[in-house]
Design a protein around this motif. Structure first.
Motif, PDB file in Angstrom:
ATOM      1  N   HIS A   1      -1.051  28.039  -0.991  1.00 15.49           N
ATOM      2  CA  HIS A   1      -0.286  26.838  -0.661  1.00 15.49           C
ATOM      3  C   HIS A   1      -1.150  25.679  -0.167  1.00 15.49           C
ATOM      4  O   HIS A   1      -0.636  24.563  -0.005  1.00 15.49           O
ATOM      5  CB  HIS A   1       0.767  27.163   0.409  1.00 15.49           C
ATOM      6  CG  HIS A   1       1.743  28.213  -0.017  1.00 15.49           C
ATOM      7  ND1 HIS A   1       2.849  27.932  -0.777  1.00 15.49           N
ATOM      8  CD2 HIS A   1       1.752  29.555   0.212  1.00 15.49           C
ATOM      9  CE1 HIS A   1       3.526  29.051  -0.994  1.00 15.49           C
ATOM     10  NE2 HIS A   1       2.889  30.054  -0.413  1.00 15.49           N
ATOM     11  N   GLY A   2      -2.408  25.943   0.119  1.00 11.76           N
ATOM     12  CA  GLY A   2      -3.293  24.872   0.575  1.00 11.76           C
ATOM     13  C   GLY A   2      -3.423  24.836   2.087  1.00 11.76           C
ATOM     14  O   GLY A   2      -2.618  25.406   2.834  1.00 11.76           O
ATOM     15  N   HIS A   3      -4.465  24.138   2.541  1.00  9.51           N
ATOM     16  CA  HIS A   3      -4.770  24.131   3.972  1.00  9.51           C
ATOM     17  C   HIS A   3      -3.767  23.316   4.779  1.00  9.51           C
ATOM     18  O   HIS A   3      -3.603  23.560   5.982  1.00  9.51           O
ATOM     19  CB  HIS A   3      -6.195  23.599   4.191  1.00  9.51           C
ATOM     20  CG  HIS A   3      -7.246  24.582   3.792  1.00  9.51           C
ATOM     21  ND1 HIS A   3      -7.652  25.612   4.604  1.00  9.51           N
ATOM     22  CD2 HIS A   3      -7.956  24.715   2.642  1.00  9.51           C
ATOM     23  CE1 HIS A   3      -8.582  26.328   3.998  1.00  9.51           C
ATOM     24  NE2 HIS A   3      -8.786  25.809   2.797  1.00  9.51           N
ATOM     25  N   LEU A   4      -3.115  22.327   4.180  1.00  7.46           N
ATOM     26  CA  LEU A   4      -2.109  21.578   4.937  1.00  7.46           C
ATOM     27  C   LEU A   4      -0.970  22.479   5.367  1.00  7.46           C
ATOM     28  O   LEU A   4      -0.481  22.411   6.500  1.00  7.46           O
ATOM     29  CB  LEU A   4      -1.579  20.412   4.090  1.00  7.46           C
ATOM     30  CG  LEU A   4      -2.553  19.259   3.848  1.00  7.46           C
ATOM     31  CD1 LEU A   4      -1.893  18.195   2.974  1.00  7.46           C
ATOM     32  CD2 LEU A   4      -3.002  18.652   5.167  1.00  7.46           C
ATOM     33  N   VAL A   5      -0.527  23.343   4.444  1.00  5.68           N
ATOM     34  CA  VAL A   5       0.523  24.308   4.806  1.00  5.68           C
ATOM     35  C   VAL A   5      -0.018  25.304   5.822  1.00  5.68           C
ATOM     36  O   VAL A   5       0.665  25.675   6.787  1.00  5.68           O
ATOM     37  CB  VAL A   5       1.043  25.022   3.553  1.00  5.68           C
ATOM     38  CG1 VAL A   5       2.010  26.145   3.933  1.00  5.68           C
ATOM     39  CG2 VAL A   5       1.728  24.037   2.625  1.00  5.68           C
ATOM     40  N   GLY A   6      -1.266  25.755   5.605  1.00  2.00           N
ATOM     41  CA  GLY A   6      -1.873  26.673   6.580  1.00  2.00           C
ATOM     42  C   GLY A   6      -1.930  26.069   7.967  1.00  2.00           C
ATOM     43  O   GLY A   6      -1.632  26.749   8.959  1.00  2.00           O
ATOM     44  N   ASP A   7      -2.314  24.802   8.055  1.00  2.14           N
ATOM     45  CA  ASP A   7      -2.342  24.137   9.362  1.00  2.14           C
ATOM     46  C   ASP A   7      -0.949  24.056   9.978  1.00  2.14           C
ATOM     47  O   ASP A   7      -0.771  24.233  11.187  1.00  2.14           O
ATOM     48  CB  ASP A   7      -2.928  22.728   9.214  1.00  2.14           C
ATOM     49  CG  ASP A   7      -4.417  22.742   8.933  1.00  2.14           C
ATOM     50  OD1 ASP A   7      -5.031  23.810   9.069  1.00  2.14           O
ATOM     51  OD2 ASP A   7      -4.961  21.683   8.575  1.00  2.14           O
ATOM     52  N   ALA A   8       0.053  23.767   9.143  1.00  3.24           N
ATOM     53  CA  ALA A   8       1.433  23.705   9.648  1.00  3.24           C
ATOM     54  C   ALA A   8       1.868  25.062  10.203  1.00  3.24           C
ATOM     55  O   ALA A   8       2.523  25.142  11.247  1.00  3.24           O
ATOM     56  CB  ALA A   8       2.379  23.257   8.534  1.00  3.24           C
TER      57      ALA A   8
END
Length: 498
Positions: free
Chosen positions: A385-392
């Motif tokens: 899902h990408g790092h933006l989702v991971g950060d969320a």
């Protein structure tokens, strides 16, 4: 701090301590090549002398040296008031799991393993120097604010007639309360019967009486400023206006004609209008008056009243600036101890807090339990899902933990997808029950916000309690929790182990 062309802090001083001449030469060359002012030492006594001689901004210290233990040197540095805040970057060939917890527990800022990669070394050096500069700026601002506060207090003390006024108006008061205090104090100091605060700005046709000494219950009375030419003049020109006798002043010629035409008798004989401005919204005049049966106001009265008003307004401004500086400093200190992504404590702050909790547990013969939580298969979330989702997801997990703990508990991000919860006054049984509740909450809650579309997530948790056999301090407690976490992972994940 000045910077070189490649972005490094050119003026930063770094002391490198290592027993290997080749490594010492290599580190010194790399750091100098990137614009740093570098000094070196090969042993414990040489290090302490070099610290005193160079006052570095960062210390790179080897853990394993034949003539001295790097851990002992770290303790010496952190035990000296002169170097307590000096960031120490430990360098060692030891595996991270053997050295990281111990070095951080003793006060090191970071750990890097030999053989090191140059880019990683430089990034860690720059990160520690930036954090040191942030803290230094915050402390300097606080010291400056304290010096300003001392200077303001000394100034107030030297002006005996104003000290009570300044003491009252520098308290945490609303503008209405400040106006009321000043009107009362000025009236009493000058022995006058009428003293009001009229709020208005230059060009206004209507003013508002905020307070009146002669009528304490009066609030927010609107007045037409064309009937008070001294107020209009003080506002428009920003100067004190003194009228010793309304019956002869040219400024009141038109108003006197209106009084005569309407048969109005005015008992006021002399007035002073003192303009002031607290900020863009709060401005106006202090309006002082004496009646026909009182001696007229004089230039000396105007000068004293103006001094009181100016000093009071200046004190209010100083108090506001000091409070603002304190708030800014508090925010900077919080930033230095907070993980920027999740807004919970970072690893350094966690180590300091956990050490204090262990000392408290020893002193009062109580217990402290540490939960080490790792998100299962978190790498798949970033890859899919990408790092933006991971950060969320990381932010949401941190918020979940913060919402579940008590006010005395501690939540921190240990690194990557690992979190730590410290539970003071909590034994193993209660901590395991709490950990199970956390595990169930994570498993039942969708994560990832709108971008993640409700991702399912599980967590494995290792639990360790102090005191316990073999656990003497922070590093052993972390090691015990880490071993429990490893068992939870090995047994299938999504479970709690002790």
């Amino acid at each position: 701090m000045a910077t070189s062309s490649n972005g490094a802090a050119a003026a930063a001083r770094i002391l490198v301590v290592d027993d290997d001449p080749a490594i010492l030469h290599t580190l010194t060359w790399i750091l100098k090549d990137h614009g740093y002012d570098v000094a070196s030492a090969t042993g414990g006594e040489g290090m302490m002398d070099a610290l005193a001689a160079h006052s570095p901004d960062l210390l790179l210290l080897d853990v394993m040296m034949p003539d001295v233990d790097g851990f002992q040197l770290l303790e010496r540095v952190k035990g000296d008031d002169r170097w307590r805040d000096l960031p120490v970057l430990m360098v060692s060939a030891l595996p991270p799991e053997d050295a990281t917890v111990r070095t951080l527990g003793l006060g090191a800022a970071d750990f890097i393993r030999k053989p090191f990669r140059v880019r990683e070394l430089l990034a860690r050096v720059q990160a520690q120097l930036r954090q040191r500069e942030t803290l230094r700026t915050a402390r300097e601002a606080l010291r400056s604010a304290e010096r300003e506060l001392v200077r303001a207090r000394e100034e107030a003390e030297s002006r005996r007639k104003l000290v009570d006024i300044l003491h009252e108006v520098t308290s945490d008061l609303s503008p209405d309360e400040i106006f009321h205090i000043l009107a009362r104090r000025v009236a009493r100091a000058l022995d006058i019967s009428h003293c009001s605060v009229v709020l208005a700005r230059p060009g206004d046709r209507v003013g508002v009486v905020a307070t009146a000494y002669e009528n304490p219950g009066l609030r927010n009375l609107e007045i037409q400023l064309d009937r008070y030419p001294e107020i209009r003049s003080a506002l428009d020109h920003g100067r004190v206006v003194l009228i010793e006798d309304l019956r002869t002043s040219p400024l009141y010629e038109k108003v006197r004609s209106e009084w005569a035409a309407s048969g109005t008798h005015v008992a006021i004989r002399s007035v002073i209008a003192l303009p002031f401005a607290l900020d863009r919204l709060n401005s106006g005049v202090f309006f002082l008056r004496r009646t026909e049966d009182e001696p007229p106001l004089t230039r000396e009265d105007a000068e004293f009243a103006d001094a009181v008003t100016r000093a009071a307004v200046a004190s209010i401004h100083r108090a506001q600036l000091i409070e603002s500086a304190r708030a800014d400093n508090a925010r900077l200190e919080a930033l230095a101890h907070t993980d920027p992504l999740t807004q919970v404590l970072n690893r350094r702050a966690l180590t300091l807090r956990l050490g204090a909790e262990l000392e408290r547990a020893r002193r009062y013969e109580s217990k402290v339990t540490l939960l080490l939580l790792d998100l299962d298969h978190f790498k798949k979330i970033n890859d899919t899902h990408g790092h933006l989702v991971g950060d969320a997801v990381l932010r949401e997990v941190a918020a979940l933990l913060a919402g579940e703990v008590r006010s005395v508990d501690v939540v921190a991000r240990y690194g990557g997808e690992e979190f730590v919860v410290v539970l003071p006054e909590t034994g193993e049984e209660g901590a395991v029950a709490f950990a199970e509740r956390i595990r169930e909450r994570v498993a039942s809650q969708p994560f990832g916000g709108e971008e993640g579309a409700g991702l399912a997530l599980t967590a494995s948790i290792g639990v360790a309690t102090f005191p316990a056999p073999g656990i003497e301090g922070v590093e052993e407690l972390f090691a015990r929790a880490d071993a429990a976490l490893y068992r939870a992972k090995a047994e299938g994940r999504n479970r709690v182990r002790v």
